[in-house]
Motif scaffolding. Structure first.
Motif, PDB file in Angstrom:
ATOM      1  N   GLU A 184      -1.691 -11.187 -35.410  1.00  0.00           N
ATOM      2  CA  GLU A 184      -1.761 -12.341 -34.544  1.00  0.00           C
ATOM      3  C   GLU A 184      -2.784 -13.315 -35.092  1.00  0.00           C
ATOM      4  O   GLU A 184      -3.841 -12.927 -35.564  1.00  0.00           O
ATOM      5  CB  GLU A 184      -2.168 -11.900 -33.151  1.00  0.00           C
ATOM      6  CG  GLU A 184      -1.130 -11.026 -32.518  1.00  0.00           C
ATOM      7  CD  GLU A 184      -1.322 -10.917 -31.043  1.00  0.00           C
ATOM      8  OE1 GLU A 184      -0.878  -9.947 -30.509  1.00  0.00           O
ATOM      9  OE2 GLU A 184      -1.954 -11.813 -30.465  1.00  0.00           O
ATOM     10  N   LYS A 236       7.931 -11.834 -25.755  1.00  0.00           N
ATOM     11  CA  LYS A 236       7.454 -11.454 -27.086  1.00  0.00           C
ATOM     12  C   LYS A 236       7.766 -12.514 -28.137  1.00  0.00           C
ATOM     13  O   LYS A 236       6.978 -12.745 -29.051  1.00  0.00           O
ATOM     14  CB  LYS A 236       8.072 -10.115 -27.480  1.00  0.00           C
ATOM     15  CG  LYS A 236       7.669  -9.624 -28.848  1.00  0.00           C
ATOM     16  CD  LYS A 236       8.091  -8.181 -29.076  1.00  0.00           C
ATOM     17  CE  LYS A 236       9.569  -7.973 -28.893  1.00  0.00           C
ATOM     18  NZ  LYS A 236       9.986  -6.593 -29.166  1.00  0.00           N
ATOM     19  N   TRP A 237       8.926 -13.158 -28.039  1.00  0.00           N
ATOM     20  CA  TRP A 237       9.338 -14.144 -29.038  1.00  0.00           C
ATOM     21  C   TRP A 237       9.317 -15.559 -28.483  1.00  0.00           C
ATOM     22  O   TRP A 237      10.122 -16.405 -28.861  1.00  0.00           O
ATOM     23  CB  TRP A 237      10.734 -13.806 -29.560  1.00  0.00           C
ATOM     24  CG  TRP A 237      10.735 -12.605 -30.457  1.00  0.00           C
ATOM     25  CD1 TRP A 237       9.649 -11.926 -30.938  1.00  0.00           C
ATOM     26  CD2 TRP A 237      11.889 -11.930 -30.963  1.00  0.00           C
ATOM     27  NE1 TRP A 237      10.052 -10.885 -31.723  1.00  0.00           N
ATOM     28  CE2 TRP A 237      11.414 -10.853 -31.767  1.00  0.00           C
ATOM     29  CE3 TRP A 237      13.246 -12.122 -30.857  1.00  0.00           C
ATOM     30  CZ2 TRP A 237      12.278  -9.984 -32.425  1.00  0.00           C
ATOM     31  CZ3 TRP A 237      14.107 -11.254 -31.506  1.00  0.00           C
ATOM     32  CH2 TRP A 237      13.624 -10.196 -32.286  1.00  0.00           C
ATOM     33  N   HIS A 288       6.612  -9.501 -34.587  1.00  0.00           N
ATOM     34  CA  HIS A 288       6.065 -10.536 -33.724  1.00  0.00           C
ATOM     35  C   HIS A 288       6.687 -11.883 -34.079  1.00  0.00           C
ATOM     36  O   HIS A 288       7.242 -12.073 -35.151  1.00  0.00           O
ATOM     37  CB  HIS A 288       4.542 -10.603 -33.861  1.00  0.00           C
ATOM     38  CG  HIS A 288       3.846  -9.350 -33.402  1.00  0.00           C
ATOM     39  ND1 HIS A 288       2.518  -9.124 -33.627  1.00  0.00           N
ATOM     40  CD2 HIS A 288       4.305  -8.255 -32.732  1.00  0.00           C
ATOM     41  CE1 HIS A 288       2.174  -7.948 -33.116  1.00  0.00           C
ATOM     42  NE2 HIS A 288       3.246  -7.405 -32.573  1.00  0.00           N
TER      43      HIS A 288
END
Length: 766
Positions: free
Chosen positions: A694, A575-576, A535
């Protein structure tokens, strides 16, 4: 007083003449300036193809390739070998003797038909271009043959050549390689060639062509290797092995400091590389190896198993392949004279590239890879080292090591003086052999590492982290009397990492193996067939924050791309995407050395990001490849917002802005320019062309401390906003008036891949 606009870029100086057109005008002024300008004008020969979106059917400027070469191949006395002209009869007496005074006039009258400018060329570079235009110059076509002949003639006259770059995938004619090798054979003149970059062409059609009849000019060996062809009885001759490629090529070059060979699809190219690398072992500092996208799945490129020795007729159909260590074993594992202990019996000759009756010249042209015993010994050594680290017992690995002590290949493989002392290693589509990679290279000297589309990358990061984990040393003299202090000693000196294999093992390697605040370049992609589980917060915590004081160039992009590097329509780049907390950190003054940045943003954070640009005054290049749910869909409108910030705060050093697929340059507008805020549409000007959980974002970022050597956001804001722009009573009205005249404009350009690292790295290929 120097205005802020005069210090925007270190590349511009009013006292220097850098543009070719200006140099040409200068050379036409007088003979003295001509002598000063000519060496600068011809110091580089660069050919850059136009964009594929060019409106012209024929590529403008490409003829400079042939016209420029024609200028350099003709010398002043090129035709001196012609017989003298017949003398005309004397008009007075009719004799064949020249009239009085006429002989002197004929001697003094000389017409210059060429020049000597090629001696000033230090860099010869031909770039890549659209396939529809480039393929016309393939070596298999008449145009390519003529171009290769011109290049060979020109290169042979470039006695001071230092860099040769052929990035055009057309193939390089054999004559060009011979011309490059001749630079080392000039009496009284040492070769200055240091860097060679070549991108091979697709040779699949020629590989299927049988060699029938007499060999062609491209397949005939040099005189010194001609005996090797006749002596290789019972095995394929060099003509049969190299008849469909340009041979010889790399093997005849002098020792180099930098070698880059890309798009390899023939085993002969790797074999030629092995000879050159061995010759350059004490000098080579940069090495780039790239396998062709069409050939990287070929069986002969994969490392052979430990049980499989090199055979003359393997199942791959390529003689001598696959190798024990794969590509790395073939290129890095060669030894001219293996060290054998006294009394050791001589190992039987391998029935690989040449037979037992081959001459010494033929043996010199064939790479000697690491043997199977050597690979097994290295693997056992790695496993025992790993066991000893975890068990704390030093006696465990001794017995296996001693059992392989007498192996001559093992002696060479682990010998430190035979390791390549590279500073730059870049690999593309190479199946990694970890034992070869660890023992053939001196990793303590490596500063730049690029791994793109390489199988076995996770094993590499794990092996490097295990072998080069920092050691802790204790000192008796601490801060307090009688106490001991410990210091961590890091072995690796990596400063630049570029990879599309972003795994948890990579982040653990960066976090645990590299000293904090030493990494300068971090380029992270996602490989076409690899979906990373990492992540963006893991990248931020383990890589960016740990090296925030030293990072100069950052690119984080999870765009889905094809094997060729072109972008594919998808939303994987979400995603990034950088969060607001990350934006706050990089623009808080804690990253004082940041010069180039390429990240994806959300539209809700766009205005917040550009408002904080004044807190990054040293940022030179900015690239925003994607914006999630953008309100403004026109890239120029987004670039204009950045231009507004630069106009209000001229101390912001951003010069190049890339938004999606458009690139702009910020220039200072001239006085009276009516289009100072508009694009001049000069698109071709100067176009040289471990997983983490997260966690909620926070603008305050309470985990940050002020003892990390960087200024806080508040300090940065107060410092940058304390400029004197005039008092409220109007005393400095003149100063305000002068400052208001400083304005800037946008100019649309091509992406300057040769000037900005993030622009070049955005493709994710070598």
């Amino acid at each position: 007083m120097v205005s802020p606009s005069e210090t925007r870029s270190a590349d511009t100086d009013a006292m220097q003449v850098t543009h070719t057109n200006d140099l040409t005008s200068l050379a036409l002024t007088c003979s003295a300036l001509h002598g000063l300008a000519i060496p600068q004008m011809y110091s580089r020969f660069d050919i850059v193809w136009p964009d594929t979106l060019s409106s012209s059917d024929h590529p403008a400027g490409v003829d400079a390739l042939s016209y420029g070469l024609a200028t350099l191949v003709m010398g002043e006395d090129l035709f001196h070998e012609l017989p003298p002209r017949r003398s005309l009869p004397c008009p007075h007496c009719g004799c064949s003797c020249l009239a009085p005074g006429r002989e002197e006039a004929e001697t003094l009258r000389r017409v210059r038909r060429g020049n000597y400018y090629a001696q000033y060329t230090r860099k010869f570079s031909v770039g890549n271009g659209p396939l529809v235009w480039v393929q016309e110059y393939a070596v298999t076509k008449e145009t390519g043959k003529m171009l290769g002949t011109l290049v060979a003639l020109a290169v042979a006259r470039m006695v001071n050549l230092e860099t040769f770059v052929w990035d055009m995938p057309t193939g390089v004619l054999r004559d060009v390689w011979i011309a490059l090798s001749s630079l080392a054979d000039r009496p009284g003149h040492e070769s200055r060639l240091e860097r060679v970059w070549v991108r091979w062409h697709d040779n699949s059609e020629n590989a299927m062509r049988p060699l029938a009849g007499p060999p062609t000019a491209s397949s005939v060996t040099l005189p010194e290797t001609h005996a090797a062809v006749a002596s290789a009885t019972g095995h394929p001759s060099l003509v049969q092995r190299y008849g469909h490629v340009e041979y010889p090529s790399l093997s005849i070059l002098p020792p180099l400091k930098s070698l880059s060979v890309l798009d390899i699809d023939e085993p002969s190219y790797l074999e030629e590389m092995a000879v050159l690398i061995e010759r350059s072992r004490d000098r080579l500092k940069e090495l780039r190896i790239g396998i062709s996208a069409k050939a990287h799945q070929a069986p002969w490129l994969k490392p052979a198993g430990n049980w499989q020795a090199e055979q003359p007729s393997p199942i791959s159909g390529v003689c001598g392949w696959p190798k024990s260590g794969g590509v790395l074993g073939a290129v890095l594992g060669r030894s001219e004279e293996p060290v054998r202990p006294e009394g050791a019996s001589k190992a039987p000759a391998s029935p690989g590239l040449h037979g037992a009756t081959a001459t010494a010249t033929a043996e010199a042209l064939s790479p000697l890879p690491l043997s199977t015993d050597s690979i097994n010994a290295i693997t056992v050594d790695m496993q025992n080292t790993h066991i000893s680290e975890h068990s704390g017992q030093a006696s465990e690995p001794k017995a296996p090591r001693e059992s392989h002590k007498a192996s001559p290949e093992t002696t060479f493989a682990v010998s430190g003086d035979r390791q390549l002392k590279l500073e730059t290693l870049e690999l593309e589509r190479v199946v990694l052999s970890i034992p070869v990679a660890l023992h053939a290279l001196d990793w303590t000297r490596l500063a730049t590492l690029t791994i793109l589309r390489c199988d076995g990358h996770e094993k590499l990061w794990r092996a490097l982290r295990r072998q080069f984990s920092p050691s802790t040393s204790r000192s008796k003299h601490g801060r307090r009397g009688g106490s001991q202090s410990s210091s961590t000693e890091y072995q690796l000196r990596l400063k630049h990492i570029h990879t599309d294999a972003v795994s948890p093992y990579l982040l653990l390697f960066i976090k645990d193996t590299l000293a904090p605040n030493t990494l300068q370049t971090l380029f992270l992609h996602e490989a076409p067939m690899y979906d990373s589980v990492v992540h963006i917060d893991a990248i931020y915590k383990n890589a960016i924050r740990n090296h925030h004081l030293s990072l100069q160039k950052i690119l984080v992009d999870s765009t889905q791309r094809s094997p060729g590097g072109s972008e594919m329509p998808s939303v994987r780049w979400y995603k990034w995407m950088f969060t607001r907390q990350m934006i706050t950190f990089i623009s808080s003054g804690r990253m004082p050395r940041l010069r180039e940045l390429s990240i994806a943003l959300h539209s809700r954070d766009w205005h917040y990001f550009i408002q904080r640009l004044p807190y990054m005054p040293h940022l030179r290049a900015l690239h925003i490849p994607h914006i999630a749910r953008p309100v403004h869909r026109d890239p120029k409108e987004l670039a204009m917002l950045i231009l507004d910030i630069v106009t209000i705060r001229p101390e912001v050093g951003i010069t190049y802005v890339g938004v999606q697929n458009k690139c702009y340059e910020i220039l200072e507008a001239k006085d009276g320019d009516p289009g100072e805020f508009y694009d001049t549409d000069d698109s071709h000007s100067e176009g040289f062309v471990p997983g983490g959980e997260e966690w909620a974002g926070s603008d305050t970022n309470e985990e940050e401390s002020d003892d990390d050597g960087g200024a806080s956001a508040v300090d940065s804001h107060s410092e940058l906003s304390s400029d004197d722009r005039g008092s409220s009573d109007g005393e400095d009205s003149d100063l305000d008036c002068n400052k208001s005249r400083v304005s800037f404009r946008l100019r649309e350009i091509l992406f300057y891949d040769d000037k900005i690292a993030v622009f070049k790295a955005r493709h994710g290929v070598l």
